[in-house]
Scaffold this motif. Structure first.
Motif, PDB file in Angstrom:
ATOM      1  N   VAL A  82     -26.534  36.521  54.959  1.00 47.75           N
ATOM      2  CA  VAL A  82     -27.354  36.612  53.758  1.00 47.75           C
ATOM      3  C   VAL A  82     -28.560  35.695  53.887  1.00 47.75           C
ATOM      4  CG1 VAL A  82     -27.410  36.245  51.254  1.00 47.75           C
ATOM      5  CG2 VAL A  82     -25.309  37.078  52.344  1.00 47.75           C
ATOM      6  N   ILE A  83     -29.730  36.239  53.569  1.00 41.05           N
ATOM      7  CA  ILE A  83     -30.959  35.454  53.497  1.00 41.05           C
ATOM      8  C   ILE A  83     -31.640  35.854  52.192  1.00 41.05           C
ATOM      9  CG2 ILE A  83     -33.174  34.904  54.566  1.00 41.05           C
ATOM     10  CD1 ILE A  83     -31.910  35.967  57.226  1.00 41.05           C
ATOM     11  N   ASN A  84     -31.549  34.972  51.211  1.00 44.15           N
ATOM     12  CA  ASN A  84     -32.132  35.232  49.895  1.00 44.15           C
ATOM     13  C   ASN A  84     -31.631  36.559  49.330  1.00 44.15           C
ATOM     14  OD1 ASN A  84     -33.533  32.755  49.919  1.00 44.15           O
ATOM     15  ND2 ASN A  84     -35.189  33.669  51.098  1.00 44.15           N
ATOM     16  N   SER A  85     -32.513  37.545  49.169  1.00 45.11           N
ATOM     17  CA  SER A  85     -32.109  38.808  48.544  1.00 45.11           C
ATOM     18  C   SER A  85     -31.825  39.920  49.550  1.00 45.11           C
ATOM     19  CB  SER A  85     -33.192  39.282  47.571  1.00 45.11           C
ATOM     20  OG  SER A  85     -34.365  39.630  48.293  1.00 45.11           O
ATOM     21  N   ILE A  86     -31.738  39.567  50.839  1.00 47.43           N
ATOM     22  CA  ILE A  86     -31.405  40.560  51.856  1.00 47.43           C
ATOM     23  C   ILE A  86     -30.161  40.113  52.613  1.00 47.43           C
ATOM     24  CG2 ILE A  86     -33.785  41.377  52.103  1.00 47.43           C
ATOM     25  CD1 ILE A  86     -33.899  39.784  54.775  1.00 47.43           C
TER      26      ILE A  86
ATOM     27  N   GLY B 138     -29.931  42.743  40.522  1.00 48.16           N
ATOM     28  CA  GLY B 138     -28.672  42.005  40.496  1.00 48.16           C
ATOM     29  C   GLY B 138     -27.520  42.657  41.235  1.00 48.16           C
ATOM     30  N   LYS B 139     -27.741  43.819  41.835  1.00 49.56           N
ATOM     31  CA  LYS B 139     -26.686  44.524  42.568  1.00 49.56           C
ATOM     32  C   LYS B 139     -27.041  44.577  44.049  1.00 49.56           C
ATOM     33  CE  LYS B 139     -25.231  48.442  41.143  1.00 49.56           C
ATOM     34  NZ  LYS B 139     -25.114  49.818  40.665  1.00 49.56           N
ATOM     35  N   TRP B 140     -26.035  44.389  44.890  1.00 47.40           N
ATOM     36  CA  TRP B 140     -26.228  44.525  46.339  1.00 47.40           C
ATOM     37  C   TRP B 140     -26.060  45.991  46.709  1.00 47.40           C
ATOM     38  CZ3 TRP B 140     -28.288  41.036  49.414  1.00 47.40           C
ATOM     39  CH2 TRP B 140     -28.288  39.701  49.006  1.00 47.40           C
ATOM     40  N   LEU B 141     -27.137  46.586  47.231  1.00 54.36           N
ATOM     41  CA  LEU B 141     -27.129  47.997  47.612  1.00 54.36           C
ATOM     42  C   LEU B 141     -27.416  48.148  49.104  1.00 54.36           C
ATOM     43  CD1 LEU B 141     -29.268  49.493  44.697  1.00 54.36           C
ATOM     44  CD2 LEU B 141     -26.780  49.495  44.903  1.00 54.36           C
TER      45      LEU B 141
END
Length: 150
Positions: A107-111, A136-139
Protein backbone atom coordinates in the motif's frame (compact mmCIF):
# COMPACT_ATOMS: atom_id res chain seq x y z
CA UNK A 1 19.88 29.28 26.23
CA UNK A 2 20.17 28.79 22.45
CA UNK A 3 21.27 25.21 22.98
CA UNK A 4 18.27 24.53 25.20
CA UNK A 5 15.88 26.02 22.63
CA UNK A 6 17.47 24.08 19.76
CA UNK A 7 17.32 20.86 21.76
CA UNK A 8 13.65 21.44 22.59
CA UNK A 9 12.86 22.24 18.95
CA UNK A 10 14.65 19.11 17.73
CA UNK A 11 12.87 16.97 20.32
CA UNK A 12 9.45 18.32 19.27
CA UNK A 13 10.29 17.80 15.59
CA UNK A 14 11.38 14.20 16.21
CA UNK A 15 8.24 13.48 18.23
CA UNK A 16 6.12 14.89 15.39
CA UNK A 17 7.93 12.75 12.81
CA UNK A 18 7.43 9.64 14.97
CA UNK A 19 3.73 10.44 15.35
CA UNK A 20 3.35 10.91 11.58
CA UNK A 21 5.15 7.64 10.87
CA UNK A 22 2.97 5.84 13.41
CA UNK A 23 -0.16 7.29 11.79
CA UNK A 24 1.07 6.21 8.35
CA UNK A 25 1.81 2.68 9.63
CA UNK A 26 -1.63 2.44 11.23
CA UNK A 27 -3.23 3.73 8.03
CA UNK A 28 -1.31 1.17 5.93
CA UNK A 29 -2.32 -1.62 8.31
CA UNK A 30 -5.96 -0.55 8.06
CA UNK A 31 -5.70 -0.41 4.27
CA UNK A 32 -4.06 -3.84 4.13
CA UNK A 33 -6.84 -5.23 6.34
CA UNK A 34 -9.51 -3.66 4.11
CA UNK A 35 -7.90 -5.06 0.95
CA UNK A 36 -7.54 -8.48 2.59
CA UNK A 37 -11.27 -8.41 3.32
CA UNK A 38 -12.05 -7.45 -0.29
CA UNK A 39 -9.92 -10.34 -1.53
CA UNK A 40 -11.15 -12.99 0.89
CA UNK A 41 -14.81 -12.05 1.22
CA UNK A 42 -15.54 -10.85 -2.31
CA UNK A 43 -12.81 -11.66 -4.83
CA UNK A 44 -11.99 -15.29 -4.01
CA UNK A 45 -15.54 -16.06 -2.91
CA UNK A 46 -17.03 -14.37 -5.99
CA UNK A 47 -14.76 -16.34 -8.33
CA UNK A 48 -15.43 -19.60 -6.48
CA UNK A 49 -19.20 -19.18 -6.48
CA UNK A 50 -19.44 -17.44 -9.86
CA UNK A 51 -21.12 -14.50 -8.12
CA UNK A 52 -20.97 -11.68 -10.70
CA UNK A 53 -22.87 -9.27 -8.43
CA UNK A 54 -20.28 -9.63 -5.69
CA UNK A 55 -17.40 -9.31 -8.14
CA UNK A 56 -18.82 -6.22 -9.86
CA UNK A 57 -18.88 -4.38 -6.51
CA UNK A 58 -15.09 -4.65 -6.08
CA UNK A 59 -14.03 -3.65 -9.59
CA UNK A 60 -13.82 -0.14 -10.99
CA UNK A 61 -16.10 0.06 -14.03
CA UNK A 62 -13.20 0.74 -16.42
CA UNK A 63 -11.00 -2.12 -15.23
CA UNK A 64 -8.96 -3.94 -17.87
CA UNK A 65 -7.59 -7.47 -17.54
CA UNK A 66 -4.40 -8.64 -19.27
CA UNK A 67 -2.04 -11.58 -19.20
CA UNK A 68 -1.63 -15.03 -20.61
CA UNK A 69 -3.56 -18.26 -20.17
CA UNK A 70 -1.98 -21.55 -21.27
CA UNK A 71 0.57 -19.50 -23.20
CA UNK A 72 -2.05 -17.50 -25.10
CA UNK A 73 -2.50 -13.72 -24.77
CA UNK A 74 -5.40 -12.68 -22.56
CA UNK A 75 -7.04 -9.25 -22.79
CA UNK A 76 -10.56 -8.41 -21.63
CA UNK A 77 -12.67 -5.54 -20.48
CA UNK A 78 -14.43 -5.92 -17.15
CA UNK A 79 -17.71 -6.47 -18.98
CA UNK A 80 -16.22 -9.33 -21.03
CA UNK A 81 -14.67 -10.88 -17.91
CA UNK A 82 -17.90 -10.73 -15.88
CA UNK A 83 -19.85 -12.15 -18.83
CA UNK A 84 -17.40 -15.08 -18.93
CA UNK A 85 -17.84 -15.68 -15.19
CA UNK A 86 -21.64 -15.54 -15.54
CA UNK A 87 -21.66 -18.03 -18.42
CA UNK A 88 -19.33 -20.70 -17.06
CA UNK A 89 -19.82 -23.37 -14.46
CA UNK A 90 -18.52 -22.02 -11.18
CA UNK A 91 -15.63 -23.80 -9.49
CA UNK A 92 -18.02 -24.48 -6.60
CA UNK A 93 -20.51 -26.26 -8.86
CA UNK A 94 -17.76 -28.12 -10.73
CA UNK A 95 -16.60 -29.93 -7.60
CA UNK A 96 -12.99 -29.32 -8.59
CA UNK A 97 -10.45 -27.93 -6.10
CA UNK A 98 -10.28 -24.18 -5.62
CA UNK A 99 -7.82 -22.15 -3.61
CA UNK A 100 -7.24 -18.42 -3.35
CA UNK A 101 -4.09 -17.25 -1.59
CA UNK A 102 -2.78 -13.78 -0.80
CA UNK A 103 0.99 -13.58 -1.32
CA UNK A 104 1.56 -9.89 -0.62
CA UNK A 105 -0.19 -6.54 -0.38
CA UNK A 106 1.71 -3.28 -0.83
CA UNK A 107 0.00 0.00 0.00
CA UNK A 108 1.19 3.49 -0.91
CA UNK A 109 -1.30 6.16 0.13
CA UNK A 110 -4.44 5.57 -1.97
CA UNK A 111 -2.98 2.91 -4.27
CA UNK A 112 -2.05 -0.70 -3.66
CA UNK A 113 -0.95 -3.88 -5.42
CA UNK A 114 -1.99 -7.32 -4.26
CA UNK A 115 -0.13 -10.40 -5.43
CA UNK A 116 -2.38 -13.45 -5.27
CA UNK A 117 -2.57 -17.02 -6.50
CA UNK A 118 -5.78 -18.67 -7.64
CA UNK A 119 -6.03 -22.40 -8.33
CA UNK A 120 -9.19 -23.36 -10.16
CA UNK A 121 -10.14 -25.95 -12.73
CA UNK A 122 -6.85 -26.91 -14.38
CA UNK A 123 -5.33 -23.45 -13.98
CA UNK A 124 -2.80 -22.00 -11.56
CA UNK A 125 -3.07 -18.26 -11.88
CA UNK A 126 -0.48 -15.88 -10.52
CA UNK A 127 -2.14 -12.48 -10.40
CA UNK A 128 -1.23 -8.87 -9.75
CA UNK A 129 -4.26 -6.79 -8.81
CA UNK A 130 -3.96 -3.01 -8.77
CA UNK A 131 -6.21 -1.26 -6.27
CA UNK A 132 -7.19 2.38 -5.85
CA UNK A 133 -9.12 3.79 -2.92
CA UNK A 134 -12.10 5.60 -4.43
CA UNK A 135 -14.72 7.23 -2.20
CA UNK A 136 -13.34 5.31 0.77
CA UNK A 137 -13.56 1.89 -0.92
CA UNK A 138 -10.67 -0.19 -2.25
CA UNK A 139 -11.49 -1.17 -5.83
CA UNK A 140 -9.58 -3.30 -8.34
CA UNK A 141 -8.60 -1.03 -11.23
CA UNK A 142 -6.38 -3.46 -13.18
CA UNK A 143 -5.88 -7.22 -13.21
CA UNK A 144 -2.80 -8.96 -14.62
CA UNK A 145 -2.79 -12.76 -14.74
CA UNK A 146 -0.49 -15.52 -15.86
CA UNK A 147 -1.27 -19.21 -15.86
CA UNK A 148 1.82 -20.83 -14.41
CA UNK A 149 3.01 -24.41 -14.25
CA UNK A 150 2.58 -25.92 -10.82
Amino acid sequence: MKTLLLTALMFCTLQNIKAQNLKKMESNQQSRAAITEVLEQHYFKGIYEGDVNSLSKIYYSGTLLFGDVKGQPYAKTLEQYLDGVANRQSPKDSGKPFKGEIIDIRVINSIAVAEVKVKMYDFNYHELLSFHQIDGKWLIVNKMISDIAQ
